[in-house]
Design an enzyme around this catalytic site. Structure first.
Site, short mmCIF file in Angstrom:
data_model
loop_
_atom_site.label_atom_id
_atom_site.label_comp_id
_atom_site.label_asym_id
_atom_site.label_seq_id
_atom_site.Cartn_x
_atom_site.Cartn_y
_atom_site.Cartn_z
CG ASP A 165 -0.78 0.29 7.54
OD1 ASP A 165 -1.51 1.28 7.74
OD2 ASP A 165 0.45 0.33 7.54
CB VAL B 194 11.87 -5.95 4.87
CG1 VAL B 194 11.80 -6.06 6.38
CG2 VAL B 194 11.54 -7.28 4.20
CE LYS C 47 0.90 1.60 4.25
NZ LYS C 47 1.56 2.83 4.52
N GLY D 237 7.79 1.12 4.53
CA GLY D 237 6.63 2.02 4.53
C GLY D 237 5.58 1.61 3.52
CG MET D 238 6.08 0.54 0.12
SD MET D 238 6.75 0.08 -1.49
CE MET D 238 5.31 0.29 -2.54
N GLY E 110 4.48 -6.31 6.02
CA GLY E 110 4.05 -7.18 7.12
C GLY E 110 2.53 -7.26 7.18
O1 C5P Z 1 -0.53 -0.56 13.95
P1 C5P Z 1 0.90 -0.91 13.70
O2 C5P Z 1 1.36 -2.06 14.56
O3 C5P Z 1 1.20 -1.14 12.27
O4 C5P Z 1 1.74 0.36 14.14
C1 C5P Z 1 3.15 0.32 14.30
C2 C5P Z 1 3.57 1.52 15.14
O5 C5P Z 1 3.36 2.73 14.41
C3 C5P Z 1 2.76 1.70 16.41
O6 C5P Z 1 3.33 0.97 17.47
C4 C5P Z 1 2.85 3.20 16.66
O7 C5P Z 1 4.08 3.53 17.26
C5 C5P Z 1 2.87 3.76 15.26
N1 C5P Z 1 1.55 4.21 14.79
C6 C5P Z 1 0.99 5.37 15.30
N2 C5P Z 1 -0.23 5.80 14.86
C7 C5P Z 1 -0.91 5.10 13.93
C8 C5P Z 1 -0.36 3.91 13.37
C9 C5P Z 1 0.87 3.49 13.82
O8 C5P Z 1 1.60 6.02 16.15
N3 C5P Z 1 -2.09 5.55 13.50
#
Ligand code: C5P
Length: 300
Positions: A141, A100, A11, A103-104, A107
């Site tokens: 995501d 990896v 994405k 930013g896409m 995971g």
């Molecule tokens: O949700 P995800 O595990 O992908 O998020 C990874 C990290 O990115 C979170 O632990 C948080 O530090 C940050 N994040 C955030 N605000 C969001 C999405 C992600 O601060 N809306």
């Protein structure tokens, strides 16, 4: 059926508006996601125990991907098993084309693909709303990786609804040799005192619906660009190289470090890619958008 393969796309965020940090540590977002044609293929096979293997596709460096229970695909499988109260495990094979820590959401793609693959393998018939809710528990995501296409994302990014997109966009993704931690980029965003951009991006939505590449280029915006460049000043080089190669606009993908060059069409994307390769960015790859969410590509 003993085995099947699900494909999930990378994405990008055409708009990433980040608000002030919430009490739970996440940031409220208003974002526009688009799924683009860079893929991970996840193959699941019934097995007495959980295990995961990752194979790179092309130049992707998979050395940082965990191969134990912390791998997000294994976490997705275990969450599905717990949700249904069944006793089952699987062997998971990831063919990884998505950079990896780029930013896409590679995971997240693996998590979404695993949910769909195991749901089909075990014929669980999990309703869509339950799959989306499990996806949200795995990462902000992951629901979008199920949905694909182009969508408005709100909440912490996990609430997604499709938006009209005339489509046919072409991008060149410019990966970086070293990844960036999403959490670190959000922290830098806060440290820089950046702030409150919580408006629905109507101009961008209009550009998507109209299919105008000039308007799209003028309305792309990512609030994480400044913090990512603050942590990684070297990221100015691929940005400038993309513009020099003729991109309509350059956009950082999510929390970076991958850049996206917006191109006019397929032919232009190949031309821009060649310019980037000549400038030393050998892993630049052309990709169309929008493409589908996680879907079965093979039964075995
Ligand atoms: O949700 P995800 O595990 O992908 O998020 C990874 C990290 O990115 C979170 O632990 C948080 O530090 C940050 N994040 C955030 N605000 C969001 C999405 C992600 O601060 N809306």
């Amino acid at each position: 059926m003993s085995s099947l393969t699900v494909r999930a796309a990378a994405k990008i965020n055409l708009r990433l508006g980040v608000g002030p940090v919430r009490e739970d540590g996440y940031h409220p977002l208003i974002t526009v996601y688009q799924a683009v044609g860079v893929y991970d293929d996840v193959t699941v096979t019934a097995s007495p125990t959980w295990d995961v293997a990752v194979e790179p596709v092309g130049a992707v460096d998979v050395s940082a991907v965990p191969l134990d229970e912390t791998n997000i695909a294994v976490r997705a499988g275990r969450l599905l098993v717990t949700h249904h109260g069944i006793d089952a495990a699987a062997s998971i094979w990831v063919a990884k084309g998505i950079p990896v820590a780029g930013g896409m959401a590679g995971g997240s793609a693996d998590a979404a693909a695993t949910l769909v693959a195991l749901d089909r393998l075990w014929e669980l018939h999990t309703p869509d709303d339950e799959l989306l809710s499990l996806a949200a528990q795995l990462g902000s995501d992951v629901p979008f990786a199920l949905l694909g296409g182009t969508a408005l994302g709100t909440g912490r990014g996990e609430l997604v609804e499709p938006v009209p997109d005339a489509g046919g966009w072409w991008w060149v993704a410019v990966p970086s040799a070293t990844g960036l931690s999403t959490a670190a980029v959000y922290q830098e965003h806060d440290r820089l005192g950046l702030g409150d951009r919580q408006l629905v991006p109507q101009g961008l939505l209009d550009a998507l619906a109209a299919g105008s590449v000039e308007e799209l280029g003028a309305t792309l915006a990512n609030d994480l660009e400044r913090p990512a460049l603050s942590l990684r000043p070297d990221l100015a080089a691929p940005h400038d190289a993309g513009l020099a190669a003729g991109a309509v606009a350059m956009l950082l993908s999510g929390s970076g470090p991958t850049w996206l060059a917006l191109c006019r069409d397929h032919e232009h994307a190949h031309w821009v890619r060649e310019g980037l390769v000549d400038a030393g960015f050998a892993d630049a790859v052309a990709a169309p958008g929008p493409v589908a969410g996680a879907h079965v590509v093979e039964y075995a």
